[in-house]
Design an enzyme around this catalytic site. Structure first.
Site, PDB file in Angstrom:
ATOM      1  N   GLY A  45       0.781  -1.233   0.000  1.00  0.00           N
ATOM      2  CA  GLY A  45       0.000   0.000   0.000  1.00  0.00           C
ATOM      3  C   GLY A  45       0.812   1.282   0.000  1.00  0.00           C
ATOM      4  N   GLY A  47       2.751   2.474  -2.460  1.00  0.00           N
ATOM      5  CA  GLY A  47       2.790   3.157  -3.753  1.00  0.00           C
ATOM      6  C   GLY A  47       3.799   2.603  -4.754  1.00  0.00           C
ATOM      7  N   LYS A  48       4.220   1.345  -4.592  1.00  0.00           N
ATOM      8  CA  LYS A  48       5.196   0.738  -5.516  1.00  0.00           C
ATOM      9  C   LYS A  48       4.612   0.567  -6.908  1.00  0.00           C
ATOM     10  CE  LYS A  48       5.619  -2.850  -3.002  1.00  0.00           C
ATOM     11  NZ  LYS A  48       4.544  -2.387  -2.098  1.00  0.00           N
ATOM     12  N   SER A  49       3.458  -0.075  -6.995  1.00  0.00           N
ATOM     13  CA  SER A  49       2.832  -0.323  -8.305  1.00  0.00           C
ATOM     14  C   SER A  49       2.441   0.987  -8.976  1.00  0.00           C
ATOM     15  CB  SER A  49       1.592  -1.219  -8.149  1.00  0.00           C
ATOM     16  OG  SER A  49       1.965  -2.503  -7.695  1.00  0.00           O
ATOM     17  N   TYR A  50       2.028   1.981  -8.176  1.00  0.00           N
ATOM     18  CA  TYR A  50       1.681   3.284  -8.743  1.00  0.00           C
ATOM     19  C   TYR A  50       2.924   3.929  -9.371  1.00  0.00           C
ATOM     20  CZ  TYR A  50       0.143   8.115  -9.135  1.00  0.00           C
ATOM     21  OH  TYR A  50      -0.157   9.366  -9.614  1.00  0.00           O
ATOM     22  N   ASP A 192       8.433  -4.693 -10.145  1.00  0.00           N
ATOM     23  CA  ASP A 192       7.449  -4.219  -9.169  1.00  0.00           C
ATOM     24  C   ASP A 192       7.327  -5.299  -8.096  1.00  0.00           C
ATOM     25  OD1 ASP A 192       5.384  -3.081  -7.767  1.00  0.00           O
ATOM     26  OD2 ASP A 192       3.832  -3.562  -9.241  1.00  0.00           O
ATOM     27  N   GLY A 195       4.536  -6.051  -1.782  1.00  0.00           N
ATOM     28  CA  GLY A 195       4.892  -5.366  -0.539  1.00  0.00           C
ATOM     29  C   GLY A 195       5.007  -6.299   0.654  1.00  0.00           C
TER      30      GLY A 195
END
Length: 343
Positions: A45, A47-50, A192, A195
């Protein structure tokens, strides 16, 4: 109105700002013939994928890199001495098993296997690469792969990645110089990572709990590899690097301690309840900064020898010209002195 996020405060960065700070280096290394890797690490949650993939109009590093790669290729089309070839792969590491996201029907029980050799480095037999000739084609492949990714909802993230995703670009640059052709091949890994998470925070049970355990296990193995490589870089003797403890670390072997220029993004949560995870991520990054890779340009040994000789020749020529020597006159005089006498 169109969903594009704009930073109105200097403390916040847009996706373009992140790309200009980090993604441009990936692209430059790729065109220069070096292997390069970029991966995002942090708790679920954060913000890695974002950052890597993006959302809607807010494209992440992966699509922006691909878009600008083909922009550069298109700009170089007028140069007849240059030719480029691009192919892509997309896979995920789910519960310590490798899956091809672009060819899901080809996946076998137990997943794909990782192999390594001195000549090829780390490679995956059976992983199929897809040739692409434009950004539209590469974007279509990314969307296909994203549709096949494993995501699920947890208490901390409605679209939590349940697997590590690796988007690979194989970039070949062919330079023609008269009758000579030189070729350099760059491997780009854009990763990616899923988490790190705590079961009590995410409310994970059943399959979600099993997935979380596999994710934490692989991230722990990654942390051990980074620690070992950091110790090695600091001069510690007889350090064993446990690459084989996880599929993830085997996959990233070249990126972490081999022939690759590597960038790491740390995604942090601003929430005070995530203080421990944020501190752990920062320690992770501090260790990673100490690693030093020895990177060489990927080119044919013969091409490399010719290139080095040409560079040396140009260097010597510049030195002689700086001393006022007329090389053309010297060459003509040398030719006359060495000519056969008339019979």
């Amino acid at each position: 109105d169109d969903g594009l996020l704009v930073a109105t405060n200097p403390n916040y960065a847009t996706q373009i700002a992140v790309y200009e700070d980090l993604g441009v280096n990936v692209l430059n290394n790729c065109f220069d013939g070096f292997n390069c890797s970029l991966f995002a690490y942090g708790q679920t949650g954060a913000g890695k994928s974002y950052s890597m993939v993006g959302y809607g109009k807010n494209k992440g590093i992966i699509p922006i890199v691909c878009e600008n790669l083909f922009r550069r290729v298109d700009e170089a089309k007028s140069d007849q001495t240059l030719q480029y070839q691009v192919s892509v792969t997309m896979l995920e590491i789910y519960n310590e098993q490798l899956r091809d996201l672009l060819h899901p029907k080809a996946n076998k029980p137990g997943g794909l296997k990782i192999r390594s050799s001195k000549s090829l480095g780390v490679y995956i037999p059976g992983l199929q690469d897809e040739p692409v000739a434009s950004y539209k084609q590469i974007d279509k492949k990314m969307q296909e792969g994203t549709m096949n990714r494993t995501v699920a909802s947890t208490k901390m993230n409605a679209t939590s990645s349940r697997a590590h995703t690796v988007f690979g670009i194989l970039f070949t640059k062919i330079v023609t110089d008269g009758e000579l052709k030189s070729e350099s091949v760059s491997k780009v890994n854009l990763v990616d990572l899923a988490g790190s998470e705590r079961a009590e925070s995410t409310g994970a049970t059943g399959d979600r709990l099993k997935e979380g355990c596999a994710i934490n296990q692989s991230l722990s193995a990654l942390g051990n590899v980074i620690s070992a490589l950091a110790d090695k870089a600091m001069g510690k003797k007889k350090v064993f690097v446990p690459y084989r403890n996880s599929v993830l670390t085997m996959m990233l072997q070249d990126a972490l301690g081999g022939n690759s220029k590597t960038i790491m993004i740390c995604a942090l949560s601003p929430a005070d309840v995530n203080y421990d995870e944020t501190l752990s991520t920062l320690r992770y990054a501090d260790r990673a900064k100490k690693i030093k890779n020895k990177v060489v340009k990927n080119e044919n040994p013969t091409d490399r020898a010719i290139r080095l000789l040409k560079e040396e020749n140009a260097k010597l020529k510049k030195i002689l010209e700086g001393k006022g020597l007329d090389l053309n006159a010297a060459a003509a005089a040398g030719g006359g002195a060495g000519a056969d006498p008339a019979v």
